[in-house]
Design a protein around this motif. Structure first.
Motif, PDB file in Angstrom:
ATOM      1  N   GLY A 202       0.804  -1.210   0.000  1.00  0.00           N
ATOM      2  CA  GLY A 202       0.000   0.000   0.000  1.00  0.00           C
ATOM      3  C   GLY A 202       0.836   1.259   0.000  1.00  0.00           C
ATOM      4  O   GLY A 202       0.602   2.191  -0.778  1.00  0.00           O
ATOM      5  N   PHE A 203       1.867   1.291   0.853  1.00  0.00           N
ATOM      6  CA  PHE A 203       2.711   2.476   1.004  1.00  0.00           C
ATOM      7  C   PHE A 203       3.552   2.738  -0.244  1.00  0.00           C
ATOM      8  O   PHE A 203       3.545   3.840  -0.813  1.00  0.00           O
ATOM      9  N   VAL A 204       4.277   1.706  -0.707  1.00  0.00           N
ATOM     10  CA  VAL A 204       5.124   1.874  -1.885  1.00  0.00           C
ATOM     11  C   VAL A 204       4.271   2.031  -3.136  1.00  0.00           C
ATOM     12  O   VAL A 204       4.618   2.794  -4.050  1.00  0.00           O
ATOM     13  N   GLY A 205       3.137   1.319  -3.189  1.00  0.00           N
ATOM     14  CA  GLY A 205       2.235   1.480  -4.328  1.00  0.00           C
ATOM     15  C   GLY A 205       1.771   2.914  -4.469  1.00  0.00           C
ATOM     16  O   GLY A 205       1.758   3.476  -5.580  1.00  0.00           O
ATOM     17  N   ALA A 206       1.396   3.538  -3.358  1.00  0.00           N
ATOM     18  CA  ALA A 206       0.986   4.939  -3.394  1.00  0.00           C
ATOM     19  C   ALA A 206       2.142   5.822  -3.830  1.00  0.00           C
ATOM     20  O   ALA A 206       1.961   6.789  -4.597  1.00  0.00           O
ATOM     21  N   SER A 207       3.351   5.511  -3.355  1.00  0.00           N
ATOM     22  CA  SER A 207       4.527   6.306  -3.705  1.00  0.00           C
ATOM     23  C   SER A 207       4.861   6.210  -5.184  1.00  0.00           C
ATOM     24  O   SER A 207       5.451   7.145  -5.754  1.00  0.00           O
ATOM     25  N   MET A 208       4.500   5.102  -5.833  1.00  0.00           N
ATOM     26  CA  MET A 208       4.754   4.934  -7.262  1.00  0.00           C
ATOM     27  C   MET A 208       3.641   5.527  -8.107  1.00  0.00           C
ATOM     28  O   MET A 208       3.895   6.166  -9.137  1.00  0.00           O
ATOM     29  N   ILE A 209       2.404   5.309  -7.686  1.00  0.00           N
ATOM     30  CA  ILE A 209       1.271   5.764  -8.484  1.00  0.00           C
ATOM     31  C   ILE A 209       1.208   7.280  -8.540  1.00  0.00           C
ATOM     32  O   ILE A 209       0.928   7.870  -9.601  1.00  0.00           O
ATOM     33  N   SER A 210       1.472   7.954  -7.434  1.00  0.00           N
ATOM     34  CA  SER A 210       1.362   9.419  -7.392  1.00  0.00           C
ATOM     35  C   SER A 210       2.231  10.107  -8.439  1.00  0.00           C
ATOM     36  O   SER A 210       1.718  10.908  -9.238  1.00  0.00           O
ATOM     37  N   PRO A 211       3.537   9.853  -8.517  1.00  0.00           N
ATOM     38  CA  PRO A 211       4.336  10.539  -9.544  1.00  0.00           C
ATOM     39  C   PRO A 211       4.004  10.092 -10.966  1.00  0.00           C
ATOM     40  O   PRO A 211       4.131  10.880 -11.905  1.00  0.00           O
ATOM     41  N   ILE A 212       3.577   8.841 -11.138  1.00  0.00           N
ATOM     42  CA  ILE A 212       3.221   8.381 -12.482  1.00  0.00           C
ATOM     43  C   ILE A 212       2.005   9.136 -13.000  1.00  0.00           C
ATOM     44  O   ILE A 212       1.961   9.572 -14.159  1.00  0.00           O
ATOM     45  N   VAL A 213       0.991   9.308 -12.159  1.00  0.00           N
ATOM     46  CA  VAL A 213      -0.191  10.066 -12.577  1.00  0.00           C
ATOM     47  C   VAL A 213       0.162  11.531 -12.801  1.00  0.00           C
ATOM     48  O   VAL A 213      -0.283  12.143 -13.786  1.00  0.00           O
ATOM     49  N   ASP A 214       0.970  12.110 -11.917  1.00  0.00           N
ATOM     50  CA  ASP A 214       1.393  13.498 -12.103  1.00  0.00           C
ATOM     51  C   ASP A 214       2.142  13.669 -13.421  1.00  0.00           C
ATOM     52  O   ASP A 214       1.975  14.678 -14.118  1.00  0.00           O
TER      53      ASP A 214
ATOM     54  N   ALA B 250       4.428  16.965 -13.771  1.00  0.00           N
ATOM     55  CA  ALA B 250       5.833  16.749 -13.424  1.00  0.00           C
ATOM     56  C   ALA B 250       6.472  15.905 -14.517  1.00  0.00           C
ATOM     57  O   ALA B 250       5.802  15.083 -15.159  1.00  0.00           O
ATOM     58  N   PRO B 251       7.763  16.085 -14.753  1.00  0.00           N
ATOM     59  CA  PRO B 251       8.433  15.268 -15.770  1.00  0.00           C
ATOM     60  C   PRO B 251       8.600  13.829 -15.302  1.00  0.00           C
ATOM     61  O   PRO B 251       8.613  13.547 -14.108  1.00  0.00           O
ATOM     62  N   SER B 252       8.705  12.924 -16.245  1.00  0.00           N
ATOM     63  CA  SER B 252       8.958  11.518 -15.954  1.00  0.00           C
ATOM     64  C   SER B 252      10.407  11.208 -16.308  1.00  0.00           C
ATOM     65  O   SER B 252      10.862  11.507 -17.417  1.00  0.00           O
ATOM     66  N   GLU B 253      11.121  10.589 -15.360  1.00  0.00           N
ATOM     67  CA  GLU B 253      12.522  10.291 -15.578  1.00  0.00           C
ATOM     68  C   GLU B 253      12.787   8.825 -15.277  1.00  0.00           C
ATOM     69  O   GLU B 253      12.550   8.357 -14.165  1.00  0.00           O
ATOM     70  N   VAL B 254      13.243   8.072 -16.282  1.00  0.00           N
ATOM     71  CA  VAL B 254      13.597   6.671 -16.136  1.00  0.00           C
ATOM     72  C   VAL B 254      15.028   6.525 -16.627  1.00  0.00           C
ATOM     73  O   VAL B 254      15.287   6.545 -17.848  1.00  0.00           O
ATOM     74  N   GLY B 255      15.955   6.367 -15.696  1.00  0.00           N
ATOM     75  CA  GLY B 255      17.353   6.331 -16.087  1.00  0.00           C
ATOM     76  C   GLY B 255      17.728   7.639 -16.769  1.00  0.00           C
ATOM     77  O   GLY B 255      17.465   8.720 -16.252  1.00  0.00           O
TER      78      GLY B 255
ATOM     79  N   ALA C 131      -8.238  10.107  -9.357  1.00  0.00           N
ATOM     80  CA  ALA C 131      -7.640   9.232 -10.365  1.00  0.00           C
ATOM     81  C   ALA C 131      -6.636   8.278  -9.730  1.00  0.00           C
ATOM     82  O   ALA C 131      -6.592   7.083 -10.043  1.00  0.00           O
ATOM     83  N   LYS C 132      -5.837   8.813  -8.812  1.00  0.00           N
ATOM     84  CA  LYS C 132      -4.855   7.967  -8.116  1.00  0.00           C
ATOM     85  C   LYS C 132      -5.563   6.922  -7.256  1.00  0.00           C
ATOM     86  O   LYS C 132      -5.148   5.758  -7.211  1.00  0.00           O
TER      87      LYS C 132
END
Length: 419
Positions: A214-226, A232-237, A256-257
């Motif tokens: 739940g905790f890490v899932g929320a931490s991942m979903i929030s920036p992905i939706v943003d 916010a920009p998306s940065e992968v590597g 949405a989140k």
């Protein structure tokens, strides 16, 4: 000076992170270690049953009764005794309301009488210490470690009384030797745990898995939706992507989140359970209920963590979530260290920290056959209430934020120009 160097050199850029880092370096050891390094020091009122089985002979005054009284008198504030019948003990162990028990068996008086002169055969009785294995190895160790010295002292005192009443030094040497330790102390679990239970720790770690999902899932979903909304920009590597901004309100973004997390929670709960039951080999007596409870836990923790991000932002929100859902919650869960062996602060925190409810629910499902009275019912209620509070609070706060001009999320507008 290059603009980048000038910005990095500004105290506001480097001093604030260092202050936070040093603060965490003080806070984390204080939270984790203070609660766990000395359970015996903080042990108070560990619930233990005291059972006197119906004796096979009627020989007043009863040695069994005298021993029970001496045990209660000899125990300090660390142990809270409750007298029970054998059937009440079975219920207490099944409901996880006692951490252990002292059982004086039915043949105790008869065996004690056999140690006195005139008996054809001598049988040294036992007094049993029974631990609740579902509470974990540390709980069992505290039960045994605190009760065994008391019982040995009671045995020595009883032996001296019996020897004095039977003739003292005039007793045959054999009887004197028998009465020096008139009963043995045997310790064992009241009921053995199933295989692959990790000595009573598997429930804690499975609960930790659910909270982290739940905790890490929320931490991942929030920036992905943003990122998807262009906020916010998306940065992968080395790859950086900036999507066109979509004007979505704080409330719309949070909903949405919530929707993504609620849709993914049942699948995540099922995947975790399949791994735990399959390759790991944890036995589960009621897989459907465990899956439903796991799903509810991930939903409740995840939506509440998203609410914290929405209220405080990703930076401070991450710190608040870590402290509330992980650091303080783990140490007040009773999952590894019994709450009776933790400082008063952590017992108070356990009344509302979510980890406690999750541990109790998983423990009831894994070790107590899904018994509702073993903490499962209360766990369901606390998870449901906690999740509802998180969702309602998030909706309310983001709706209020949307009414304040300076709180705009629009990256192209100055807060003062927002309508």
């Amino acid at each position: 000076m290059h603009p980048t160097a000038r910005i990095v050199a500004h105290p506001r850029t480097w001093a604030v992170p260092i202050v936070f880092l040093v603060g965490l370096a003080v806070l984390f050891p204080a939270v984790y270690l203070f609660a766990t390094v000395d359970p015996q020091k903080h042990l108070t009122d560990l619930p233990v049953a005291l059972v006197i089985e119906e004796q096979t002979i009627d020989s007043p005054p009863s040695a069994a009764g005298a021993v029970a009284d001496a045990i209660e008198d000899g125990a300090g504030t660390e142990i809270a005794f409750t007298r029970m019948t054998p059937s009440e003990l079975a219920d207490g162990m099944g409901n996880d309301t006692v951490a252990g028990a002292v059982v004086i068996p039915a043949d105790f008086d008869q065996s004690i009488a056999s140690l006195l002169p005139g008996s054809d055969t001598a049988t040294v009785p036992t007094v049993d210490i029974r631990t609740n294995a579902g509470d974990g190895g540390l709980s069992g160790g505290l039960v045994t470690g605190n009760l065994a010295p008391v019982l040995r002292g009671v045995a020595s005192g009883l032996g001296a009384q019996l020897a004095a009443s039977a003739g003292g030094d005039a007793l045959p040497a054999a009887n004197q030797a028998l009465l020096a330790t008139p009963f043995d102390v045997v310790s064992a679990p009241y009921a053995e745990l199933p295989a692959n239970a990790g000595l009573g720790t598997s429930a804690f770690y499975y609960a930790l898995v659910l909270v982290l999902l739940g905790f890490v899932g929320a931490s991942m979903i929030s920036p992905i939706v943003d990122s998807a909304l262009g906020f916010a920009p998306s940065e992968v590597g080395p790859l950086v992507q900036r999507r066109p901004y979509i004007a979505a309100s704080r409330l719309q973004t949070l909903l949405a989140k919530f929707g993504i997390l609620l849709a993914g929670a049942p699948v995540a709960a099922l995947a975790a359970q399949l791994v735990a039951v399959g390759p790991v080999g944890i036995p589960v007596s009621d897989p459907v209920t465990l899956w439903l409870f796991s799903t509810a836990t991930i939903m409740a923790i995840g939506t509440s963590a998203m609410t914290v991000f929405a209220i405080f932002g990703n930076g401070i929100g991450a710190l608040v979530n870590t402290m509330f859902f992980i650091a303080l919650s783990m140490t007040s869960s009773g999952g590894t260290v019994p709450l009776a062996a933790t400082p008063t602060l952590y017992r108070w925190l356990s009344e509302f920290e979510p980890f406690r409810a999750v541990v109790d629910g998983v423990r009831a499902l894994l070790y107590f056959s899904g018994n509702p009275d073993a903490g499962l019912t209360e766990a369901w209620v606390r998870v449901a209430i906690g999740g509802a509070i998180g969702i309602l609070l998030g909706i309310t706060i983001t709706a209020l934020y949307g009414r304040v001009r300076m709180f705009t999320r629009h990256p192209h507008l100055e807060p003062s120009t927002t309508t």
